[in-house]
Scaffold this motif. Sequence first.
Motif, PDB file in Angstrom:
ATOM      1  N   GLY A  43      12.156  -1.978   1.144  1.00  0.00           N
ATOM      2  CA  GLY A  43      12.085  -0.610   1.628  1.00  0.00           C
ATOM      3  C   GLY A  43      11.447   0.333   0.613  1.00  0.00           C
ATOM      4  N   LEU A  44      10.824   1.383   1.115  1.00  0.00           N
ATOM      5  CA  LEU A  44      10.103   2.334   0.273  1.00  0.00           C
ATOM      6  C   LEU A  44      10.147   3.714   0.914  1.00  0.00           C
ATOM      7  CD1 LEU A  44       8.135   2.661  -2.218  1.00  0.00           C
ATOM      8  CD2 LEU A  44       6.272   2.332  -0.574  1.00  0.00           C
ATOM      9  N   ASP A  45      10.372   4.751   0.098  1.00  0.00           N
ATOM     10  CA  ASP A  45      10.313   6.131   0.578  1.00  0.00           C
ATOM     11  C   ASP A  45       8.863   6.603   0.567  1.00  0.00           C
ATOM     12  OD1 ASP A  45      13.053   6.432   0.943  1.00  0.00           O
ATOM     13  OD2 ASP A  45      13.370   7.033  -1.137  1.00  0.00           O
ATOM     14  N   ILE A  46       8.418   7.177   1.681  1.00  0.00           N
ATOM     15  CA  ILE A  46       7.062   7.709   1.804  1.00  0.00           C
ATOM     16  C   ILE A  46       7.157   9.121   2.352  1.00  0.00           C
ATOM     17  CG2 ILE A  46       4.838   7.455   2.982  1.00  0.00           C
ATOM     18  CD1 ILE A  46       5.266   4.471   3.030  1.00  0.00           C
ATOM     19  N   GLU A  47       6.339  10.029   1.803  1.00  0.00           N
ATOM     20  CA  GLU A  47       6.364  11.409   2.249  1.00  0.00           C
ATOM     21  C   GLU A  47       4.965  11.887   2.591  1.00  0.00           C
ATOM     22  OE1 GLU A  47       7.956  13.754  -0.922  1.00  0.00           O
ATOM     23  OE2 GLU A  47       6.147  13.613  -2.139  1.00  0.00           O
ATOM     24  N   ASP A  48       4.908  12.912   3.455  1.00  0.00           N
ATOM     25  CA  ASP A  48       3.628  13.502   3.823  1.00  0.00           C
ATOM     26  C   ASP A  48       3.497  14.868   3.167  1.00  0.00           C
ATOM     27  OD1 ASP A  48       5.078  15.339   5.380  1.00  0.00           O
ATOM     28  OD2 ASP A  48       4.968  14.060   7.146  1.00  0.00           O
ATOM     29  N   SER A  49       2.505  15.647   3.594  1.00  0.00           N
ATOM     30  CA  SER A  49       2.221  16.933   2.950  1.00  0.00           C
ATOM     31  C   SER A  49       3.014  18.088   3.536  1.00  0.00           C
ATOM     32  CB  SER A  49       0.726  17.247   3.056  1.00  0.00           C
ATOM     33  OG  SER A  49       0.335  17.343   4.415  1.00  0.00           O
ATOM     34  N   VAL A  50       3.817  17.817   4.558  1.00  0.00           N
ATOM     35  CA  VAL A  50       4.605  18.893   5.184  1.00  0.00           C
ATOM     36  C   VAL A  50       6.093  18.610   5.043  1.00  0.00           C
ATOM     37  CG1 VAL A  50       2.839  19.624   6.798  1.00  0.00           C
ATOM     38  CG2 VAL A  50       4.333  17.742   7.418  1.00  0.00           C
ATOM     39  N   SER A  51       6.455  17.940   3.954  1.00  0.00           N
ATOM     40  CA  SER A  51       7.862  17.693   3.600  1.00  0.00           C
ATOM     41  C   SER A  51       8.551  16.689   4.505  1.00  0.00           C
ATOM     42  CB  SER A  51       8.668  19.001   3.580  1.00  0.00           C
ATOM     43  OG  SER A  51       8.109  19.897   2.646  1.00  0.00           O
ATOM     44  N   GLY A  52       7.792  15.912   5.273  1.00  0.00           N
ATOM     45  CA  GLY A  52       8.383  14.813   6.020  1.00  0.00           C
ATOM     46  C   GLY A  52       8.619  13.630   5.099  1.00  0.00           C
ATOM     47  N   ARG A  53       9.656  12.829   5.385  1.00  0.00           N
ATOM     48  CA  ARG A  53       9.974  11.666   4.550  1.00  0.00           C
ATOM     49  C   ARG A  53      10.558  10.561   5.422  1.00  0.00           C
ATOM     50  NH1 ARG A  53      11.228  10.855  -1.009  1.00  0.00           N
ATOM     51  NH2 ARG A  53      10.883  13.067  -1.372  1.00  0.00           N
ATOM     52  N   ILE A  54      10.135   9.331   5.158  1.00  0.00           N
ATOM     53  CA  ILE A  54      10.669   8.175   5.865  1.00  0.00           C
ATOM     54  C   ILE A  54      10.975   7.076   4.851  1.00  0.00           C
ATOM     55  CG2 ILE A  54       9.518   8.613   8.082  1.00  0.00           C
ATOM     56  CD1 ILE A  54       7.313   6.674   7.238  1.00  0.00           C
ATOM     57  N   HIS A  55      11.869   6.167   5.223  1.00  0.00           N
ATOM     58  CA  HIS A  55      12.173   4.981   4.417  1.00  0.00           C
ATOM     59  C   HIS A  55      11.812   3.776   5.272  1.00  0.00           C
ATOM     60  CE1 HIS A  55      14.123   2.757   1.166  1.00  0.00           C
ATOM     61  NE2 HIS A  55      14.617   1.965   2.112  1.00  0.00           N
ATOM     62  N   VAL A  56      10.817   3.023   4.844  1.00  0.00           N
ATOM     63  CA  VAL A  56      10.268   1.958   5.685  1.00  0.00           C
ATOM     64  C   VAL A  56      10.022   0.690   4.877  1.00  0.00           C
ATOM     65  CG1 VAL A  56       9.159   3.489   7.357  1.00  0.00           C
ATOM     66  CG2 VAL A  56       7.944   2.864   5.272  1.00  0.00           C
ATOM     67  N   GLY A  57       9.868  -0.406   5.603  1.00  0.00           N
ATOM     68  CA  GLY A  57       9.495  -1.666   4.977  1.00  0.00           C
ATOM     69  C   GLY A  57       8.004  -1.921   5.045  1.00  0.00           C
ATOM     70  N   GLY A  58       7.299  -1.125   5.837  1.00  0.00           N
ATOM     71  CA  GLY A  58       5.850  -1.243   5.947  1.00  0.00           C
ATOM     72  C   GLY A  58       5.262   0.047   6.472  1.00  0.00           C
ATOM     73  N   ALA A  59       4.009   0.328   6.101  1.00  0.00           N
ATOM     74  CA  ALA A  59       3.362   1.559   6.555  1.00  0.00           C
ATOM     75  C   ALA A  59       1.854   1.392   6.514  1.00  0.00           C
ATOM     76  CB  ALA A  59       3.785   2.754   5.701  1.00  0.00           C
ATOM     77  N   VAL A  60       1.187   2.094   7.413  1.00  0.00           N
ATOM     78  CA  VAL A  60      -0.275   2.162   7.444  1.00  0.00           C
ATOM     79  C   VAL A  60      -0.651   3.628   7.299  1.00  0.00           C
ATOM     80  CG1 VAL A  60      -2.364   1.723   8.768  1.00  0.00           C
ATOM     81  CG2 VAL A  60      -0.445   0.122   8.915  1.00  0.00           C
ATOM     82  N   ILE A  61      -1.262   3.968   6.156  1.00  0.00           N
ATOM     83  CA  ILE A  61      -1.609   5.358   5.863  1.00  0.00           C
ATOM     84  C   ILE A  61      -3.119   5.520   5.990  1.00  0.00           C
ATOM     85  CG2 ILE A  61      -1.449   7.207   4.167  1.00  0.00           C
ATOM     86  CD1 ILE A  61       0.875   5.650   2.882  1.00  0.00           C
ATOM     87  N   PRO A  62      -3.594   6.346   6.915  1.00  0.00           N
ATOM     88  CA  PRO A  62      -5.040   6.515   7.110  1.00  0.00           C
ATOM     89  C   PRO A  62      -5.694   7.156   5.893  1.00  0.00           C
ATOM     90  CG  PRO A  62      -3.786   7.365   8.989  1.00  0.00           C
ATOM     91  CD  PRO A  62      -2.811   7.132   7.871  1.00  0.00           C
ATOM     92  N   PRO A  63      -7.014   7.015   5.761  1.00  0.00           N
ATOM     93  CA  PRO A  63      -7.712   7.683   4.659  1.00  0.00           C
ATOM     94  C   PRO A  63      -7.671   9.205   4.804  1.00  0.00           C
ATOM     95  CG  PRO A  63      -9.267   6.644   6.156  1.00  0.00           C
ATOM     96  CD  PRO A  63      -7.912   6.209   6.585  1.00  0.00           C
TER      97      PRO A  63
END
Length: 248
Positions: A43-63
């Motif tokens: 698992g890994l914490d990932i955040e965006d630029s508007v203060s959103g946060r998720i804890h996931v085992g996988g993610a696809v982040i666009p360019p």
Amino acid sequence: MSTPARLKGTLFVSGTRLLYVGPLVATRRHAHHAAQIVIAPGGLDIEDSVSGRIHVGGAVIPPHVPHGHGACAHAALLFLDGDERASRGLARDAEPRCEAWGRDALDVMVPRDPTPEMARALMASILSAVDLGPPPGPRHPAARRMCALLDGSGTDDVDLASLSREAGLSPRQMRHAFTRDVGLPMRAYLRWKRLRRAVAAVEAGASLSAAAASAGFADSAHLSRVFREQFGITPTQGLSSITWRTLD
């Protein structure tokens, strides 16, 4: 004052693709001209630029999408340069909210100490597990030629006026076509290509100062500033303690 944590895994280089396997350090929010696919079994914490946060085992982040992530003990990060068709396809439908990036259903095993053969298989497994959607349409011929010129020159000395005339476009139309098809203004694209050349120079054994000079940066401080903007960590954190492997 504590020393910032460094990446200490293995970075496999394959053309326009980079695969890192090992522990991750926390990053500040950043954005780059590459799609990023992460597999974190624990698992890994990932955040965006508007203060959103998720804890996931996988993610696809666009360019080009601002994001940051926390630290974890073991993961795989696959970077697909923004010029790749797969990366361009992800950019076309990019969603800025991190809730759209999670891929907990990805069933990909991440080996602890991968050999080059295992790294190639891991790349293939990650790409086959991710739905990249239909490929994008071709870029405008002038945008393709400008990409080639900027990639090869390493400087700002590209004759935009002549290229625009050959394409039947005004310089303003040329810039618009480039930004529309590539996803970055020309100057930002050149900065990304310089950064890629600096990373390649470090891989070949150059110091950060020598890598900065060879890639067209003013000095190592300039390189460090751009690296932090693009990857959320310093070049020392990202490049000084990893093991390099070339797959080509």
